[in-house]
Scaffold this motif. Structure first.
Motif, mmCIF file in Angstrom:
data_model
loop_
_atom_site.group_PDB
_atom_site.id
_atom_site.type_symbol
_atom_site.label_atom_id
_atom_site.label_comp_id
_atom_site.label_asym_id
_atom_site.label_seq_id
_atom_site.Cartn_x
_atom_site.Cartn_y
_atom_site.Cartn_z
ATOM 1 N N ALA A 28 -16.077 1.696 -18.880
ATOM 2 C CA ALA A 28 -16.080 1.535 -17.420
ATOM 3 C C ALA A 28 -16.304 0.078 -17.039
ATOM 4 O O ALA A 28 -15.653 -0.447 -16.124
ATOM 5 N N PHE A 29 -17.219 -0.611 -17.733
ATOM 6 C CA PHE A 29 -17.466 -2.021 -17.441
ATOM 7 C C PHE A 29 -16.244 -2.866 -17.777
ATOM 8 O O PHE A 29 -15.893 -3.785 -17.026
ATOM 9 N N ARG A 30 -15.579 -2.564 -18.881
ATOM 10 C CA ARG A 30 -14.365 -3.302 -19.246
ATOM 11 C C ARG A 30 -13.269 -3.091 -18.206
ATOM 12 O O ARG A 30 -12.604 -4.042 -17.799
ATOM 13 N N ASN A 31 -13.105 -1.858 -17.728
ATOM 14 C CA ASN A 31 -12.109 -1.589 -16.689
ATOM 15 C C ASN A 31 -12.458 -2.310 -15.392
ATOM 16 O O ASN A 31 -11.569 -2.806 -14.696
ATOM 17 N N LEU A 32 -13.747 -2.374 -15.065
ATOM 18 C CA LEU A 32 -14.166 -3.080 -13.863
ATOM 19 C C LEU A 32 -13.864 -4.571 -13.964
ATOM 20 O O LEU A 32 -13.327 -5.162 -13.022
ATOM 21 N N THR A 33 -14.183 -5.190 -15.103
ATOM 22 C CA THR A 33 -13.907 -6.615 -15.248
ATOM 23 C C THR A 33 -12.406 -6.897 -15.254
ATOM 24 O O THR A 33 -11.974 -7.911 -14.697
ATOM 25 N N GLU A 34 -11.613 -6.004 -15.839
ATOM 26 C CA GLU A 34 -10.157 -6.191 -15.797
ATOM 27 C C GLU A 34 -9.630 -6.100 -14.376
ATOM 28 O O GLU A 34 -8.767 -6.887 -13.980
ATOM 29 N N THR A 35 -10.153 -5.164 -13.603
ATOM 30 C CA THR A 35 -9.720 -5.023 -12.213
ATOM 31 C C THR A 35 -10.107 -6.251 -11.400
ATOM 32 O O THR A 35 -9.313 -6.748 -10.602
ATOM 33 N N ILE A 36 -11.304 -6.756 -11.610
ATOM 34 C CA ILE A 36 -11.737 -7.957 -10.892
ATOM 35 C C ILE A 36 -10.877 -9.148 -11.289
ATOM 36 O O ILE A 36 -10.460 -9.932 -10.433
ATOM 37 N N ASN A 37 -10.589 -9.285 -12.574
ATOM 38 C CA ASN A 37 -9.736 -10.391 -13.022
ATOM 39 C C ASN A 37 -8.335 -10.274 -12.442
ATOM 40 O O ASN A 37 -7.719 -11.285 -12.092
ATOM 41 N N GLN A 38 -7.803 -9.063 -12.343
ATOM 42 C CA GLN A 38 -6.478 -8.869 -11.759
ATOM 43 C C GLN A 38 -6.475 -9.239 -10.287
ATOM 44 O O GLN A 38 -5.521 -9.843 -9.795
ATOM 45 N N GLN A 39 -7.527 -8.888 -9.568
ATOM 46 C CA GLN A 39 -7.589 -9.229 -8.153
ATOM 47 C C GLN A 39 -7.720 -10.728 -7.953
ATOM 48 O O GLN A 39 -7.143 -11.292 -7.029
ATOM 49 N N GLN A 40 -8.468 -11.393 -8.820
ATOM 50 C CA GLN A 40 -8.633 -12.829 -8.685
ATOM 51 C C GLN A 40 -7.360 -13.584 -9.054
ATOM 52 O O GLN A 40 -7.091 -14.642 -8.509
ATOM 53 N N SER A 41 -6.575 -13.024 -9.979
ATOM 54 C CA SER A 41 -5.344 -13.702 -10.374
ATOM 55 C C SER A 41 -4.182 -13.373 -9.453
ATOM 56 O O SER A 41 -3.108 -13.938 -9.606
ATOM 57 N N GLY A 42 -4.393 -12.462 -8.498
ATOM 58 C CA GLY A 42 -3.351 -12.139 -7.534
ATOM 59 C C GLY A 42 -2.402 -11.057 -7.978
ATOM 60 O O GLY A 42 -1.385 -10.820 -7.322
ATOM 61 N N MET A 43 -2.686 -10.357 -9.073
ATOM 62 C CA MET A 43 -1.823 -9.268 -9.517
ATOM 63 C C MET A 43 -2.008 -8.082 -8.578
ATOM 64 O O MET A 43 -3.066 -7.904 -7.994
ATOM 65 N N PRO A 44 -0.973 -7.260 -8.420
ATOM 66 C CA PRO A 44 -1.104 -6.106 -7.528
ATOM 67 C C PRO A 44 -2.092 -5.091 -8.089
ATOM 68 O O PRO A 44 -2.191 -4.912 -9.299
ATOM 69 N N PRO A 45 -2.849 -4.436 -7.193
ATOM 70 C CA PRO A 45 -3.786 -3.424 -7.678
ATOM 71 C C PRO A 45 -3.050 -2.211 -8.217
ATOM 72 O O PRO A 45 -1.911 -1.951 -7.876
ATOM 73 N N GLY A 46 -3.732 -1.464 -9.061
ATOM 74 C CA GLY A 46 -3.132 -0.253 -9.612
ATOM 75 C C GLY A 46 -2.494 -0.470 -10.972
ATOM 76 O O GLY A 46 -1.896 0.446 -11.526
ATOM 77 N N THR A 47 -2.603 -1.676 -11.526
ATOM 78 C CA THR A 47 -2.034 -1.916 -12.847
ATOM 79 C C THR A 47 -3.114 -1.868 -13.919
ATOM 80 O O THR A 47 -2.965 -2.451 -14.976
ATOM 81 N N ALA A 48 -4.193 -1.167 -13.631
ATOM 82 C CA ALA A 48 -5.288 -1.050 -14.602
ATOM 83 C C ALA A 48 -4.920 -0.027 -15.673
ATOM 84 O O ALA A 48 -3.849 0.557 -15.667
ATOM 85 N N ARG A 49 -5.846 0.188 -16.560
ATOM 86 C CA ARG A 49 -5.608 1.130 -17.653
ATOM 87 C C ARG A 49 -5.364 2.533 -17.128
ATOM 88 O O ARG A 49 -6.034 2.986 -16.221
ATOM 89 N N PRO A 50 -4.447 3.266 -17.752
ATOM 90 C CA PRO A 50 -4.189 4.614 -17.278
ATOM 91 C C PRO A 50 -5.277 5.615 -17.648
ATOM 92 O O PRO A 50 -5.428 6.624 -17.014
#
Length: 191
Positions: free
Chosen positions: A72-94
């Protein structure tokens, strides 16, 4: 010192829900069943085997909860990194949706008892996790859709104010639409 004035009576309480009535009874029945099953297993084998089963459940449950927490922590950090880099949301792990159910399975394993251990092991299986999450999602959607007025579905439309004398004043929350022009504030009322 009393003045002879009667104190106002509190309004009638709403009836108890079935969950509040039967949850303590269900928990007590669960405890009795768990203790009975532990004594049956201890009588069939030995107390040391039961002790080892309980310790193994605690160890396995803590390992599962730790792994789910890390995921869960790894998914949270990936989501935060994606938001900071400007990637569209929803591309996290399935497979990030099973963390809560994995933690529930770990918690059931940690609880002492053989039935809770069996349920905890079932919660670790992906098909069971998918079925439970679909059932929970449908249940929540149905409860929100079928909520009676004044219930959860109406919670964001009504506001209640408690006056100092304990009476409840019901009202409606009025929100401005985004395309409405801002209005000037009203002057305070004077007496």
């Amino acid at each position: 010192m009393t003045t002879g004035a009667q104190t106002p009576r509190s309004p009638a309480r709403p009836p108890r829900s079935r969950l509040r009535t039967f949850l303590p009874l269900g928990a007590a029945a669960w405890l009795v069943l768990e203790i009975w099953l532990l004594t049956v297993v201890a009588g069939a084998s030995s107390g040391f085997v039961v002790f080892l089963l309980l310790v193994a459940g605690v160890v396995l449950g803590s390992v599962v909860m730790k792994a789910a927490g890390r995921r869960a922590f790894r998914n949270l950090t990936e989501t935060i990194n994606q938001q900071q880099s400007g990637m569209p949301p929803g591309t996290a792990r399935p497979n990030s949706e099973g963390n809560g159910l994995m933690m529930l399975g770990g918690l059931l394993l940690i609880l002492p008892g053989l039935i809770s251990d069996a349920l905890g092991l079932l919660m670790l299986l992906p098909p069971v996790q998918k079925a439970v999450s679909r059932y929970a999602q449908r249940t929540v959607e149905r409860k929100l859709r079928d909520a009676a007025p004044g219930g959860l579905g109406d919670a964001f439309r009504q506001a209640r104010m408690h006056r100092p004398d304990g009476k409840v004043v019901q009202g409606e929350v009025v929100r401005d639409e985004p395309d409405d022009a801002p209005q000037e504030p009203r002057p305070p009322l004077t007496r």
